[in-house]
Each structure stands twice: as C-alpha cells, then as structure tokens.
Design an enzyme around this catalytic site. Structure first.
Site, PDB file in Angstrom:
ATOM      1  N   TYR A 139       0.856  -1.187   0.000  1.00  0.00           N
ATOM      2  CA  TYR A 139       0.000   0.000   0.000  1.00  0.00           C
ATOM      3  C   TYR A 139       0.890   1.234   0.000  1.00  0.00           C
ATOM      4  CZ  TYR A 139      -3.123   3.649   1.709  1.00  0.00           C
ATOM      5  OH  TYR A 139      -3.835   4.811   1.838  1.00  0.00           O
ATOM      6  N   GLU A 145      -3.545   7.470  -3.990  1.00  0.00           N
ATOM      7  CA  GLU A 145      -3.626   6.252  -3.172  1.00  0.00           C
ATOM      8  C   GLU A 145      -3.473   5.067  -4.111  1.00  0.00           C
ATOM      9  OE1 GLU A 145      -7.344   5.036  -1.186  1.00  0.00           O
ATOM     10  OE2 GLU A 145      -6.127   4.675   0.602  1.00  0.00           O
TER      11      GLU A 145
END
Ligand code: GDP
Ligand code: MN
Length: 397
Positions: free
Chosen positions: A118, A206
């Site tokens: 991530y 993101e």
C-alpha cells in the site's frame, strides 16, 4: 477533482511510474479489441476487466474480474458495463458503470511470489507537509490495517523546500522488506510517484495495491488520484478529465449558479447564508429529530432571484420533506430577504411541495417576521434558533 483509475494511471505513466497497462472501452466489442491490442503490446494471455467508477472496493462489489480468453473479456465486459455497482464506498444504490479498463494480468507466476503493498501520498494538514504513507499490507482495507495492526503502517514526511530526498525513497523500499532489483525498482517507483504528485498538483494519490511482480517489477495496479481544484488553472489539459456523470447533478447545477451545495442523506432541505451558520443549522436539524438533506450556502446576497434558484435546487431532491431557511441579516437586511422569499414563493407557485420554515435573525428581524406572517403564504416564520427547531419537528411529525 477526482479521477478515474485509467486517468490516474496515465498521469503516473507520464512521470515514468510503472503501471499495470490497460486500455479503456465503453462497449464489449471495443473491450475485445483492447484485449487483442494488449496481448500484442505486453504478451499477456489473461486480462482483468475493471469497472471505472469514482469509488474503491470495486473488487469486492464484483467490478473487477479476471478473463482468461477474448470470449470471457466480452462476456464480463457485457455484464459490467451498464451495471449499478455497489461497493462499501458508493452510495447505497451504487454507481452506474459506463466504462471498463481492460488491463493486463500482472499476477503471473515466476521466480518469486507476487506481493501487494500500500502506498499513498497526501498532505499532512497539521504541519503542512506532504507525507508518504505506506504498508506491507497492501490490497486490503487500509482502514482495517490501521485499526488492527497500526505498527505495519509507516509515514515518511517530506520537507517542501528539499523535496523527496533519495535516502527517503530507499528507506521506503527498505521498510517494505525489499532487496536487490525489487529494492531498486521500488526506490525509483517512489521517487517518480512523488514527482507526479507534485507535478500534477494532486491532493491525494492512493495506490493500493502497488505490486511487486514475480519478476521483481514494481507497478501501480490501482490508482486513486485527486487533483487540487485550486490548481486546475495550471493544468488546462486536465479539464477534459472531469466526469460530470460521477458528480451529483444538483451539485453540478448549483456550482454553475455559484452556490455551494452538498448533497446529504436526510429529509430537511437547508438554505443558509454562510458556511458556519449552515453547519450550525445542520446540527439544529439533527437535534430536532430530522436530518439534513443538503448543505447549501447561498452566500451574501439572498435576493428573490437567488432564493428562487436555491429553492428550485433543494426541491429537485425527492428526499426533502421540509425546508428550513436560516438567514442572518447583517449587511443584508432581514426584511429584504423576507421579501425575496415571498417573491420567490409567489413565482414558484405549486412547485413548492413541502412546508417552509423561515428563521431570520439580525437587522429588522421582527419586521421580516411580520412581513412573512402577513403574506398569507404557507411559510412558518421564526426568530429564535430553538423556535425554528421546534417548528421543523412539528411539520415532520
Ligand atoms: P479496488 O477493489 O477498487 O480497490 O480495485 P483494484 O484495482 O485494487 O483491484 C482489486 C483486486 O483485483 C486487487 O487487489 C487484486 O487482488 C485483483 N487484481 C487486480 N489486477 C489483477 C491482475 O492483473 N491479476 C489478478 N489475478 N488479479 C488482479
Ligand atoms: Mn484498490
């Protein structure tokens, strides 16, 4: 301004960030052509069909599917295009899918296991610094990781004068447990990603997941990108990226009229002057047992024309069961606002289908109340905040 995955990825690519390659399609024939082209371009034999909507969690909602042949690309695209996709991040009724991204399969077997990470970049508003937030726990809900295993989320803050320093990019790669080629690729990925973030004037990147492929390439498999609206004048080429289908139609109309309107889930429409008073009004509605249907700041000039535009916008929302007008008359006198409301009301006639409670406070508030009472219109006047709350409660009961 939020972008679709395919648009975000193309910005990343233009800064040399590795991405899972894909081609956009809005019908199943183009989807097959896209798959054929991808197979020539990358040699891929499997494809991922990905719904393009402004919301994450698409995989869980059935909006991301693996196709192992052109035939399956066609079938899956047909089922996804036009569907109402519901994910944990969409409104309850979901979002309509107009386009799919046909992407190469990047989870192919090889020397090592593919691994998901991530990575996001955002502004830390408490100290005004950009921050890279990253974790070994990619591919899943980062909110869950933050709750259960916060020690697995790392932050790297960037000095805005110095920019991202090479050692910081290496630190990210190190903390993600990478070695050798994967370590080098990740450092390069992070430094180019940061260049893209700054260059595009983004307010959020993101990337979940960032994938280490089985042959140690580092690529963005997903991309959630938001561009700072205040910077759009510097990026005329981004204007075409705006997808009005993704935005609430009432909000789009309001912004054209220069009104600040945000759609909410409740039943009481609000018309207020000033954002602070609008927030307080929403609290008041909650306390009175209702729930606000919208946030609407009509700004400084609450004349008949503006009030009418605002009424019409609020009434487009079928959830609205009552309207609370809460105006503070400072520079604008309350009696003038009251006259504006009366004129707008008369102009609109039957279009007004719900009770209206008007609370005017400030200069000439009492005269305003008398004006409204004498108008013989179906408008309930109030001066005090609590008085307005009670009246909202009464009409909803
Ligand atoms: P999101 O669900 O909206 O966050 O969409 P993502 O783009 O993150 O995709 C969801 C999931 O699909 C990923 O976490 C992967 O597990 C899976 N996925 C994406 N690309 C591929 C691929 O190329 N091959 C395979 N097998 N799975 C993929
Ligand atoms: Mn994702």
């Amino acid at each position: 301004m939020n972008l679709h995955e395919y648009q975000g990825k193309s910005i990343l690519e233009s800064y040399g960030v590795g991405v899972q390659k894909g081609i956009i399609a809005d019908n199943s024939n183009d989807a097959i052509k896209a798959a054929e082209k991808l197979s020539e371009l990358t040699g891929t034999e499997w494809y991922i069909v990905k719904a393009q909507i402004h919301a994450g969690g698409r995989g869980k909602g059935g909006g991301v599917k693996l196709a192992k042949s052109f035939e399956e690309v066609k079938e899956i695209s047909e089922s996804i295009i036009g569907m109402q996709l519901i994910t944990p991040q969409t409104p309850p009724k979901g979002k309509k899918v107009n386009k799919v991204l046909i992407a190469e399969d990047v989870y192919y077997p090889g020397n090592s296991e593919p691994k998901e990470f991530y990575v996001s970049i955002l502004l830390n508003r408490s100290n005004g610094k950009n921050m890279i937030m990253y974790s070994t726990e990619g591919g899943m809900d980062i909110e869950k990781v933050a709750k259960k295993t916060p020690q697995l989320i790392f932050n790297e803050e960037i000095d805005s004068a110095l920019g991202l320093l090479p050692f910081q990019a290496r630190k990210v790669a190190f903390n993600l447990g990478l070695e050798g080629d994967a370590f080098k690729s990740m450092s390069k990925f992070i430094s180019n990603l940061y260049k893209a973030y700054v260059g595009a004037d983004a307010s959020l990147f993101e990337i979940n997941p960032v994938l280490k492929t089985s042959d140690d390439k580092i690529i963005a498999v997903d991309a959630k990108v938001s561009i700072d609206d205040n910077s759009l004048f510097r990026h005329p080429d981004f204007i075409t990226l705006r997808d009005l289908d993704e935005e609430n139609p009432i909000e789009v109309e309001a912004s054209k009229a220069g009104l600040n309107y945000v759609d909410l889930y409740g039943n009481v429409g609000c018309m207020v002057n000033g954002a602070g008073l609008a927030m307080a009004t929403m609290d008041l509605i909650k306390q009175s047992g209702g729930s606000p249907a919208n946030f609407l700041d009509v700004g400084g000039t609450a004349d008949a024309e503006r009030v009418e535009i605002a009424f019409r916008l609020i009434l487009k929302d079928p959830k609205v069961k009552a309207i609370l007008v809460n105006i503070f008359g400072g520079i604008v006198r309350c009696d003038r606002v009251a006259q504006g409301i009366i004129d707008a009301y008369k102009n609109m006639g039957d279009a007004i289908r719900v009770p209206i409670i008007v609370r005017l406070q400030g200069t000439n508030a009492e005269q305003a109340k008398v004006l409204i009472q004498n108008s013989k219109l179906d408008v309930i006047a109030a001066v005090a905040f609590e008085e307005a709350a009670i009246k909202v409660q009464e009409v909803l009961a």
